[in-house]
Motif scaffolding. Structure first.
Motif, PDB file in Angstrom:
ATOM      1  N   LEU A  41       0.832  -1.204   0.000  1.00  0.00           N
ATOM      2  CA  LEU A  41       0.000   0.000   0.000  1.00  0.00           C
ATOM      3  C   LEU A  41       0.867   1.255   0.000  1.00  0.00           C
ATOM      4  CD1 LEU A  41      -3.009  -0.474   0.126  1.00  0.00           C
ATOM      5  CD2 LEU A  41      -2.982   0.285   2.496  1.00  0.00           C
ATOM      6  N   LEU A  42       1.886   1.238   0.835  1.00  0.00           N
ATOM      7  CA  LEU A  42       2.766   2.403   0.956  1.00  0.00           C
ATOM      8  C   LEU A  42       3.541   2.625  -0.339  1.00  0.00           C
ATOM      9  CD1 LEU A  42       4.179   1.895   4.553  1.00  0.00           C
ATOM     10  CD2 LEU A  42       2.448   3.507   3.804  1.00  0.00           C
ATOM     11  N   THR A  43       4.113   1.562  -0.863  1.00  0.00           N
ATOM     12  CA  THR A  43       4.900   1.685  -2.086  1.00  0.00           C
ATOM     13  C   THR A  43       4.038   2.170  -3.228  1.00  0.00           C
ATOM     14  OG1 THR A  43       6.128  -0.219  -1.319  1.00  0.00           O
ATOM     15  CG2 THR A  43       6.467   0.425  -3.598  1.00  0.00           C
ATOM     16  N   GLU A  44       2.862   1.591  -3.297  1.00  0.00           N
ATOM     17  CA  GLU A  44       1.976   1.919  -4.400  1.00  0.00           C
ATOM     18  C   GLU A  44       1.529   3.378  -4.292  1.00  0.00           C
ATOM     19  OE1 GLU A  44      -1.389   2.428  -6.712  1.00  0.00           O
ATOM     20  OE2 GLU A  44      -1.651   2.168  -4.545  1.00  0.00           O
ATOM     21  N   THR A  45       1.192   3.811  -3.062  1.00  0.00           N
ATOM     22  CA  THR A  45       0.796   5.207  -2.847  1.00  0.00           C
ATOM     23  C   THR A  45       1.950   6.146  -3.181  1.00  0.00           C
ATOM     24  OG1 THR A  45      -0.532   4.407  -1.018  1.00  0.00           O
ATOM     25  CG2 THR A  45      -0.225   6.782  -1.149  1.00  0.00           C
ATOM     26  N   ALA A  46       3.129   5.777  -2.711  1.00  0.00           N
ATOM     27  CA  ALA A  46       4.303   6.623  -2.954  1.00  0.00           C
ATOM     28  C   ALA A  46       4.578   6.743  -4.444  1.00  0.00           C
ATOM     29  CB  ALA A  46       5.512   6.041  -2.237  1.00  0.00           C
ATOM     30  N   LYS A  47       4.481   5.605  -5.137  1.00  0.00           N
ATOM     31  CA  LYS A  47       4.745   5.623  -6.576  1.00  0.00           C
ATOM     32  C   LYS A  47       3.748   6.532  -7.282  1.00  0.00           C
ATOM     33  CE  LYS A  47       6.940   1.233  -7.662  1.00  0.00           C
ATOM     34  NZ  LYS A  47       6.575  -0.178  -7.861  1.00  0.00           N
ATOM     35  N   ARG A  48       2.518   6.483  -6.808  1.00  0.00           N
ATOM     36  CA  ARG A  48       1.473   7.283  -7.435  1.00  0.00           C
ATOM     37  C   ARG A  48       1.752   8.778  -7.239  1.00  0.00           C
ATOM     38  NH1 ARG A  48      -3.776   6.909  -5.105  1.00  0.00           N
ATOM     39  NH2 ARG A  48      -3.193   4.986  -4.072  1.00  0.00           N
ATOM     40  N   ILE A  49       2.257   9.097  -6.031  1.00  0.00           N
ATOM     41  CA  ILE A  49       2.535  10.512  -5.766  1.00  0.00           C
ATOM     42  C   ILE A  49       3.766  10.963  -6.541  1.00  0.00           C
ATOM     43  CG2 ILE A  49       3.256  12.113  -3.950  1.00  0.00           C
ATOM     44  CD1 ILE A  49       1.274  10.425  -2.155  1.00  0.00           C
ATOM     45  N   GLU A  50       4.773  10.093  -6.572  1.00  0.00           N
ATOM     46  CA  GLU A  50       5.949  10.395  -7.400  1.00  0.00           C
ATOM     47  C   GLU A  50       5.552  10.586  -8.851  1.00  0.00           C
ATOM     48  OE1 GLU A  50       9.691   8.101  -5.284  1.00  0.00           O
ATOM     49  OE2 GLU A  50       9.175   7.652  -7.354  1.00  0.00           O
ATOM     50  N   GLY A  51       4.579   9.753  -9.243  1.00  0.00           N
ATOM     51  CA  GLY A  51       4.177   9.739 -10.646  1.00  0.00           C
ATOM     52  C   GLY A  51       3.455  10.988 -11.099  1.00  0.00           C
ATOM     53  N   ILE A  52       3.075  11.840 -10.156  1.00  0.00           N
ATOM     54  CA  ILE A  52       2.413  13.091 -10.552  1.00  0.00           C
ATOM     55  C   ILE A  52       3.333  13.862 -11.493  1.00  0.00           C
ATOM     56  CG2 ILE A  52       1.593  15.350  -9.730  1.00  0.00           C
ATOM     57  CD1 ILE A  52       0.738  13.935  -7.144  1.00  0.00           C
TER      58      ILE A  52
END
Ligand SMILES: Nc1ncnc2c1ncn2[C@@H]1O[C@H](COP(=O)(O)OP(=O)(O)O)[C@@H](O)[C@H]1O
Ligand SMILES: [Mg+2]
Lengths: 366, 248
Positions: A41-52
């Protein structure tokens, strides 16, 4: 020979062995899945935020990296101040709203044009960008999970939205609505939860950070480049403790079942222990045999537990496609080691008890 | 039995073994065993003096509760004497620690019990092999073949105890007891759970072991016919030996 004895003993009571194995398997799967779910969950959320695609994210003082829970919003005027700074290319405010109706969602209220400027823009799989005040963009994962189709009406925050676009995932949230509408809906007129800042060049991130810190002391300024490294359970208050408590619970289950299983084994085999002693088996042999039995049982349970982990993950992902469960070799090994130590510990008292049995009493036991 | 008093305990390597030796392989001196039942001490043995020569076969008879099993457990080092001494092959058990007695038992004693006491999870073969393993020299296929053939177990080795008759189980137990060539074989009513036919087979095998291989055997029995298979019979009563005259 001891291996053979241990193996035969395990086969002698297949149900008890199976129950012991299952307990270890449950222990291993619990550890692997709890850790896998949080880190996934954390990795996926972080990736999504990085991906902005922005370089810096500005949040109110003492804000959580779990964006949906961020503190009180900031005045939107801050955006203008940021835009005046050197090396700042564009700034986009966003209002984040947490909704727990029908699953947990974070809704991003965004300003279409500035969001496009800080990020590289959405990739539209279907439909178009938002135009009207009630337009909603949904990412492909959420669309699949919630069975949302283009052109649908979708209710969230007690408001009916028109689904006008399905976008590729990875841009912060899964649901996007116009900033102004969301501000009105939640009574946060002219407020934003975060500001996304794009620098003229990524190398200027440090400079810009310094400038912001100067005019907005105490505010939380995060470079998005290393958001992934921030998103660990240790950085989230209470999460580490929660994970540890869950692991302890899982270990307790395994330990208690193994203890009980070995305890009954020792009582049941009292006479056999007397026989072994009459044959000249010393305390060490008795202890080793029982620890080996527990370890062998545990290893079989670990294998079962690894299978169970992957099976449960597959089942969860089939039911909840937006979930992310990260099973790593490192944690499989750790879970196995934890289970093995637990099994040896659980068997140690019964083994000690067995080694101390008086041989004559043991031989007379029925 | 006066000669025993003059015998000195020599290290094993310096002594000449064999049936001609007059030195007892096993000796008890004023052996007492008290059990604590609540606050009272129950004397099971009250000063047993016994000497067994190498290669001898001895039957101990006596009524139930007279202390026969207690004596055997003390001789085999499974229990600690309350008073007196047990000497096995020159080793004084009363001065030995639990671990030392275990080691002595492993190398010098073989037990056969009334209830067979085979490990139920192992095959006949496994039951014999584990004794070899515990002995420490690992599996010796030659010795294994000799012993299992002698006891007529060839066809039954793959079977679990639950699949064997009582007579077969007891033969496996005897094989297990002698597989490591112990100095002394101790049998506690080995035919107590067997019918006449199987009793005769087992007793004949014990006698053969003694006659052909020089195995020293001490056997407890209720049954005079069983005792008659042996060289010498002693009678016990109330924790003491009431005779001790060799039969031949
Ligand atoms: N563990 C024990 N605790 C108390 N008394 C015991 C114990 N074992 C044996 N006894 C007593 O010691 C006596 C001798 O017992 P045992 O050696 O078994 O005799 P036998 O084998 O001749 O029948 C009996 O009176 C018996 O009740
Ligand atoms: Mg008895």
């Amino acid at each position: 020979m001891m291996g053979h004895l241990v193996y035969r003993n395990l086969l002698h009571r297949p149900l008890r062995t199976l129950i012991g194995m299952t307990a270890v398997a449950v222990e291993v799967a619990l550890v692997v899945l709890i850790v896998g779910l949080t880190s996934g969950l954390l990795t996926e959320t972080a990736k999504r935020i990085e991906g902005i695609g922005a370089d810096i994210m500005l949040q109110p003082p003492a804000a959580s990296i779990f964006l949906g829970f961020s503190g009180s919003p900031m005045p939107i005027k801050i955006a203008d101040k940021l835009r005046e700074m050197k090396y700042v290319q564009s700034v986009s405010p966003a209002l984040l709203q947490f909704s727990s109706s029908g699953g947990v969602d974070v809704l991003y209220g965004i300003d279409r044009d500035s969001f496009r400027a800080v990020s590289s823009g959405f990739v539209f799989l279907e439909g178009r960008d938002m135009q009207g005040p009630d337009d909603l963009l949904v990412d492909d994962w959420a669309a699949k999970a919630k069975h949302i189709k283009l052109g649908d009406k979708f209710r969230i925050l007690e408001h009916e939205w028109n689904v006008v676009g399905i976008v590729e995932h990875g841009k912060g949230a899964r649901l996007f609505v116009p900033l102004a509408t969301l501000q009105d809906l939640v009574g946060a007129r002219d407020k934003a939860s975060i500001f996304l800042v794009k620098c003229t060049r990524p190398e200027h991130t440090g400079d810009v950070t310094e400038q912001i810190r100067h005019i907005l002391p105490g505010y939380t300024i995060r470079p998005l480049k290393d958001f992934l490294s921030l998103m660990t359970s240790t950085n989230i208050p209470g999460l580490e403790g929660f994970i540890n408590a869950m692991i302890a619970l899982a270990v307790a289950i395994g330990l208690l079942v193994i203890f009980l299983s070995m305890y009954t084994t020792v009582i049941e085999r009292t006479r056999d222990i007397g026989v072994l002693k009459s044959l000249g088996a010393d305390k060490g042999f008795i202890i080793r045999a029982l620890l080996a039995e527990s370890a062998m049982l545990c290893c079989a349970g670990i294998v079962l537990g690894v299978g169970l982990s992957y099976g449960l993950r597959a089942a969860f992902l089939a039911a909840f496609p937006t979930l992310s469960i990260l099973i790593t070799a490192g944690w499989l090994l750790k879970a196995a080691a934890i289970a093995l130590v637990g099994a040896l510990f659980g068997a140690s008292y019964p083994a000690w008890m067995a080694s101390r049995k008086d041989p004559v009493d043991a031989l007379l036991y029925d | 039995m006066q000669f025993t008093d003059t015998i000195q305990t020599l290290p094993e390597t310096e002594r000449i073994p064999g049936p001609m030796s007059l030195e007892p392989i096993l000796k008890t001196e004023n052996l007492w065993k008290l059990y604590h039942a609540g606050k009272v001490d129950v004397p099971a043995l009250r000063g047993v003096n016994l000497a067994v020569l190498p290669g001898e076969s001895l039957a101990i008879m006596g009524p139930s509760g007279c202390g026969k099993s207690s004596l055997l457990y003390l001789i085999g080092g499974l229990a600690q004497a309350s008073r007196g001494r047990v000497l096995v092959d020159g080793n004084d058990l009363s001065t030995m620690s639990d671990a030392e007695r275990t080691k002595l038992r492993r190398h010098k004693i073989g037990f056969v019990f009334q209830r067979f006491n085979l490990l139920p999870t192992l095959s006949a073969e496994g039951n014999i092999a584990i004794a070899q393993h515990l002995h420490g020299d690992g599996f010796d296929p030659h010795r294994f073949d000799v012993v299992t053939k002698m006891l007529g177990l060839e066809g039954r080795l793959k079977h679990k105890p639950s699949e064997l008759s009582g007579g077969e189980q007891q033969r496996v137990a005897i094989a297990r007891a002698i597989i490591n060539e112990p100095k002394i074989l101790l049998a506690d009513e080995p035919t107590g759970n067997l019918d006449t036919k199987n009793s005769e087979i087992v007793l004949a095998m014990l006698r053969q072991l003694n006659k052909d291989m020089g195995q020293t055997i001490v056997m407890i029995t209720h049954n005079p016919e069983a005792a008659a298979y042996f060289d010498r019979i002693v009678h016990m009563r109330d924790g003491v030996i009431v005779d001790g005259v060799p039969t031949d």
